[in-house]
Scaffold this active site. Structure first.
Site, PDB file in Angstrom:
ATOM      1  N   CYS A  14      -3.999   0.366 -24.026  1.00  0.00           N
ATOM      2  CA  CYS A  14      -5.406   0.422 -24.404  1.00  0.00           C
ATOM      3  C   CYS A  14      -6.075  -0.809 -23.792  1.00  0.00           C
ATOM      4  CB  CYS A  14      -5.606   0.531 -25.920  1.00  0.00           C
ATOM      5  SG  CYS A  14      -5.128  -0.902 -26.882  1.00  0.00           S
ATOM      6  N   CYS A  88      -8.603   3.357 -21.933  1.00  0.00           N
ATOM      7  CA  CYS A  88      -8.735   2.315 -20.909  1.00  0.00           C
ATOM      8  C   CYS A  88      -9.370   2.850 -19.630  1.00  0.00           C
ATOM      9  CB  CYS A  88      -7.400   1.632 -20.631  1.00  0.00           C
ATOM     10  SG  CYS A  88      -6.075   2.703 -20.085  1.00  0.00           S
ATOM     11  N   CYS A  92      -6.662   1.880 -15.970  1.00  0.00           N
ATOM     12  CA  CYS A  92      -5.224   2.157 -16.036  1.00  0.00           C
ATOM     13  C   CYS A  92      -4.746   2.646 -14.679  1.00  0.00           C
ATOM     14  CB  CYS A  92      -4.928   3.225 -17.085  1.00  0.00           C
ATOM     15  SG  CYS A  92      -5.230   2.674 -18.763  1.00  0.00           S
TER      16      CYS A  92
END
Length: 143
Positions: A14, A88, A92
């Site tokens: 996250c 995210c 990511c």
């Protein structure tokens, strides 16, 4: 305990690695009793794990008080069999051939305890479903 080479590896990601991913990693480590290699990280790690997340997990018998947010790096994603993202977005890293799951979960930061408990319980249910999927894949997911 499962041979670490045979154990599936799951990475929870996250933004701040201070709430959702910490709770998910703790649930998976707790429920799998060491049969899954569990990691968590954040794209922009916070200074500490959210106190409300620590308190909510403690109520459920899982201690995350010693955990610290960690920065995400590409090596962690490459090592994971499953990468679970939680808000995210484009930060990511995505690698071809990796298995990704995206869990849409409310961020517990700044929420009241009732909301954080609901998030905790939602994460537990998702982790339990993931464990069933790992078991169906023929990889150990429960101790």
């Amino acid at each position: 305990m499962v041979d670490p080479v045979q154990a599936p590896s799951v990475l929870f990601v996250c933004v701040h690695n201070a709430g959702r991913s910490q709770m998910a990693a703790a649930w998976l480590a707790h429920l799998s009793r060491g049969s899954v290699r569990v990691h968590s990280a954040g794209t922009d790690p916070g200074a500490e794990v959210e106190p409300a997340a620590v308190a909510a997990m403690a109520e459920a018998g899982v201690d995350i008080s010693a955990e610290l947010p960690k920065a995400l790096d590409a090596a962690a994603v490459l090592e994971a069999d499953v990468c679970v993202t939680m808000g995210c977005g484009d930060a990511c890293p995505v690698f071809p051939g990796k298995r990704y799951l995206d869990w849409t979960l409310q961020d517990p930061a700044g929420r009241d305890m009732e909301t954080v408990r609901r998030i905790r319980d939602e994460i537990k249910a998702l982790v339990e479903a993931l464990m069933r999927e790992l078991a169906e894949d023929g990889r150990p997911a429960a101790g």
